[in-house]
Scaffold this active site. Structure first.
Site, PDB file in Angstrom:
ATOM      1  N   GLU A 248       0.542  -1.130  -0.229  1.00  0.00           N
ATOM      2  CA  GLU A 248      -0.124  -0.387   0.388  1.00  0.00           C
ATOM      3  C   GLU A 248       0.859   0.876  -0.117  1.00  0.00           C
ATOM      4  O   GLU A 248       0.982   1.854  -0.402  1.00  0.00           O
ATOM      5  CB  GLU A 248      -0.846  -0.246   1.413  1.00  0.00           C
ATOM      6  CG  GLU A 248      -1.943  -0.998   1.094  1.00  0.00           C
ATOM      7  CD  GLU A 248      -1.889  -2.423   1.763  1.00  0.00           C
ATOM      8  OE1 GLU A 248      -0.771  -2.945   1.727  1.00  0.00           O
ATOM      9  OE2 GLU A 248      -2.897  -3.470   1.611  1.00  0.00           O
TER      10      GLU A 248
ATOM     11  N   LYS B   2     -17.747  -1.439   6.598  1.00  0.00           N
ATOM     12  CA  LYS B   2     -17.800  -2.134   5.669  1.00  0.00           C
ATOM     13  C   LYS B   2     -19.872  -2.345   5.599  1.00  0.00           C
ATOM     14  O   LYS B   2     -20.200  -2.285   4.087  1.00  0.00           O
ATOM     15  CB  LYS B   2     -17.197  -4.026   5.723  1.00  0.00           C
ATOM     16  CG  LYS B   2     -17.784  -5.102   4.647  1.00  0.00           C
ATOM     17  CD  LYS B   2     -17.173  -5.888   4.752  1.00  0.00           C
ATOM     18  CE  LYS B   2     -16.726  -7.413   3.965  1.00  0.00           C
ATOM     19  NZ  LYS B   2     -16.012  -7.595   4.694  1.00  0.00           N
TER      20      LYS B   2
END
Ligand SMILES: Cc1ncc(C[n+]2csc(CCOP(=O)(O)OP(=O)(O)O)c2C)c(N)n1
Lengths: 588, 198
Positions: free
Chosen positions: A77, A189
């Site tokens: 990342e 989420k």
């Protein structure tokens, strides 16, 4: 992208043609789909990212959009965010990153800090655990908002999908406007999965508590002009603000009308061509001799879009004390932060520079400019000629850059890592076009160059992108060769290998009695490593091979790794030793 | 420039996380926050932070600029103690029998304008408000009589010259605010002269 606009206009047409039915025509979409719609409306063409559990719904939505947006799968990342930075720096647009929760998000932190200090616009979307699990030490939960607060311009956690359109609009507006910076949007989420009635995406250009651009106050522009007009030894120093403000032309007109000798910070480099007649070189610790010494001799110092970093000013209480200081900057917090100004002109330099240019007299300062040239000559004798035309058997970093200049004619994008090679590259590279010098200036992040070069290429696909990296820094993010391989990113990687963590070794030599403490670094066979990634490469150590090798690299279709073995214990000079004034710059 | 007490008043959008964003501006520079209070302000939806620090004006000015730079901050002001009206609230828990028996204590409390807010068989909770020194003086006086528990609130302060934030906020809502709003209060003419001479 078209279809989205169509959907939007259809909805509004239906709304106007039928009696209002309490929004039943609104599309019912997921939070993840709303993220993708937002990116489409912001005209995002490239995303750098890495998937994981907590961001899977967004990746699922992305699956339906891959025809319109290019997702680059990185290998770490940190690589994603540096790539987004490189993209932003060559394209002038906002870079976009996707990462998952927990380790995915924490891997972004170095890049966020880098983007924060170098004012690079990036929007990072991170997945987060379900809202009901927040604070329970759930699997891959980290407190992303609190971890990233010091290194973001703005961050926000979304727990309800209905917020997504407005939050994304804010994110892009904040990242790209005023003094740009990184933004993190952390989306739980459940919010990614949640379906809601999508009311269309509205870009914004106003937040009441946020003033990206101070209003220009003519009075200060007038005062500044008066000072410049009365100056006998005016000196302009500029930073990345000129590039970020897209004010390169305005800046050129300003210095040309005033006949003002001009030097850049490492971040400002390339805003004007490096061979502009008024250009006198780079400021800072390893900058040029003249601009450093004469900072303490000019009578009016005009700073444009720069922040007086300590690497530029050296010892502050001995910095430009004789001069009246004019500071043009968009960020009020920078005014008087390090150097007290005589006149400060807040505002976007795109607006302030033309006003100032109008008020200054057309002038030349031949004698004053000559002073810079005299210093330049001294620097050439002691530093530049030995570096560019060395008599040693081993190669110098400078001669590689010199040859590169001859082959690229200054038209390439130069991406550098951190260390001696960075300083040498920035000192000697010829650059004709703006947004051509991509480096980690404020944070000095080793490992920046490879991923940043990948992003830089996506931001400027038609330009030659060259990454110059040390043997140490290359090994910090070498895994991104995988990205180069998979996405066939046509970048040219030059590894200047001195078998040392050169810059630290130089300091140990000069300031720690040559006590070389853990600076000797061994490397794998970089050409073999590249080969493992199906990337062509070559290693050279002889002067006779260099031209041929660089030409072959540039002519090669596709990515290339060229390792150049250089002198092990070469030093970068001039140098302003830490704690010394800019006038105490050493030539050896 | 010497250090003195400054009260920083910050008007913000009420937002989760902003407290941290403001607090780290101080902690990053190793500046101790003496007192911090958050509350609603005179304007609905606008939050007000009152922060007390002991620093030089130069540092305080820079801190205010860093605070104002935060996206959700509307405005930050700083003032010296003579520019504000301020109060702190303190509560003292004292054994009831001492109060009942020792008249001296009662007189003491009266003198300091203390009010009983809870009276129980075993203890009484008194409350006073005032400046730090007054509160500290009462603690000192109560200590010999068995002060069981003591707590003092953060400072709240009203800026003497302020006309409230209503008008300012209206300006903020415009796309093109007047110079007055944009103007950084800390860089007016006199200030500039000060900087000149440095
Ligand atoms: C992530 C990170 N760790 C450590 C440093 C400290 N550092 C600055 S320059 C340097 C040496 C770099 O060595 P190399 O990449 O081989 O480049 P050279 O200086 O030899 O050109 C180091 C270790 C840094 N800038 N960034």
């Amino acid at each position: 992208m078209e279809t989205i606009h169509k959907i939007k206009s259809n909805t509004s047409e239906q709304k106007t043609s039928k009696p209002p039915l309490q929004g039943t025509e609104r599309e019912n979409i997921s939070g993840s789909e709303a993220v993708m719609r937002a990116l489409a409306c912001e005209k995002v063409d490239t995303i750098f990212g890495y998937p994981g559990g907590a961001i899977m719904p967004i990746y699922d939505a992305l699956y339906d959009h891959v025809k319109k947006v290019n997702h680059i799968l990185v290998r770490h990342e940190q690589g994603a965010i540096h790539a987004a930075q490189g993209y932003a720096r060559t394209s002038g647009k906002v870079g976009v990153v996707f990462a998952t929760s927990g380790p995915g998000a924490t891997n972004l932190v170095t890049g966020l800090a880098d983007a924060m200090i170098d004012s690079t616009p990036v929007v990072c979307v991170t997945g987060q655990v379900y809202a009901h699990l927040l604070g329970t030490d759930a699997f891959q939960e980290t407190d992303v908002i609190n971890i990233t607060t010091p290194v973001t311009k703005w961050n926000y956690q979304v727990t309800d999908a209905t917020e997504i359109p407005s939050v994304m609009a804010k994110a892009f507006y904040i990242a790209g406007s005023g003094r740009p910076g990184p933004v993190v949007i952390d989306i739980t989420k459940n919010a990614q999965l949640q379906k809601f009635d999508f009311d269309g995406y509205k870009k914004i250009d106003h937040i009441r508590s946020y003033r990206p651009k101070p209003i220009v106050r003519k009075k200060y522009v007038e005062e500044a002009a008066k000072l410049i007009n009365s100056a006998e030894k005016p000196f302009v120093i500029f930073g990345q603000g000129v590039i970020l403000g897209k004010a390169e032309n305005e800046f050129k007109q300003f210095i040309e009308k005033g006949g003002l000798p001009t030097a850049w910070t490492i971040m400002g480099m390339s805003a004007i061509p490096t061979d502009h007649p008024l250009a006198v070189g780079m400021l800072g610790m390893h900058g040029n001799y003249g601009p450093n010494v004469l900072t303490n001799d000019c009578d009016v110092l005009i700073a444009v879009g720069m922040r007086f970093d300590d690497r530029v000013t050296g010892r502050l209480d001995k910095y430009a004390k004789q001069a009246k200081v004019i500071h043009l900057d968009i960020d009020p917090a920078e005014i008087d932060k390090n150097v007290k100004t005589t006149v400060s002109v807040w505002g976007d330099c795109k607006e302030t520079l033309p006003l100032l240019t109008e008020l200054i007299e057309q002038k030349v300062h031949p004698q004053w400019l000559e002073r810079f040239h005299e210093f330049q000559k001294k620097e050439e004798e002691t530093c530049i000629i030995p570096e560019l035309n060395p008599t040693s058997e081993t190669l110098s970093m400078g001669e590689v850059i010199k040859l590169l200049n001859e082959l690229t004619h200054g038209d390439a994008v130069m991406v550098t890592d951190v260390g001696q090679h960075q300083m040498v590259a920035c000192r000697y590279t010829k650059l004709n076009h703006t947004k051509s010098n991509i480096t980690s200036g404020g944070l000095g992040t080793m490992g920046f160059a490879l991923p940043a070069a990948i992003g830089a290429k996506f931001g400027a696909p038609n330009r030659t992108v060259i990454a110059v990296i040390g043997d140490g820094g290359f090994q910090m993010t070498i895994q991104e060769l995988g990205t180069v391989m998979q996405s066939q990113v046509n970048i040219k990687i030059i590894v200047l290998n001195n078998n040392f963590l050169g810059m630290v070794r130089q300091w140990q030599q000069l300031f720690h009695d040559r006590r070389y403490s853990f600076v000797e670094i061994s490397s794998p066979d970089f050409v073999q490593v590249a080969k493992g990634y199906h990337i062509d490469g070559r290693c050279v150590s002889k002067r006779e091979e260099l031209n041929d090798a660089l030409t072959a690299m540039l002519d090669h279709k596709g990515p290339y790794v060229l390792e150049v073995m250089v002198g092990k214990e070469n030093n970068v000079f001039p140098m302003v030793p830490q704690g010394c004034s800019v006038a105490e710059i050493r030539l050896k | 420039m010497s250090k003195q007490e400054y009260t920083v008043t910050v008007y913000t959008e009420n937002q989760v996380g902003l407290l941290n964003r403001i607090a780290i501006i101080f902690s990053r520079r190793k500046i101790n926050i003496d007192s911090l209070n958050t509350s609603p302000s005179e304007v609905a939806g606008v939050h007000r932070f009152t922060i007390v620090i002991n620093e030089t004006e130069d540092v305080v000015r820079k801190l205010c600029r860093q605070i104002e730079k935060q996206v959700e901050v509307l405005k930050a002001y700083y003032n010296t103690n003579d520019e504000i009206v301020w109060q702190e609230l303190a509560m003292y828990k004292v054994p009831t029998d001492v109060i009942a028996e020792k008249v001296k204590v009662e007189r003491l409390l009266r003198e300091y304008g203390a009010r009983a807010v809870a009276i129980r068989k075993d203890y009484i909770v008194f409350e006073t408000s005032g400046h730090r020194e007054e509160i500290d003086a009462l603690i000192k006086a109560l200590e010999p009589f068995g002060l069981i528990e003591f707590v003092r609130s953060a400072r709240v302060a009203i800026i003497k010259t302020s006309n409230g934030f209503h008008e300012k906020l209206k300006e903020f809502e415009y796309r093109e605010p007047s110079e007055e709003v944009i103007e950084n209060e800390y860089l007016n003419e006199t200030e500039k002269e000060k900087i000149f001479s440095m």
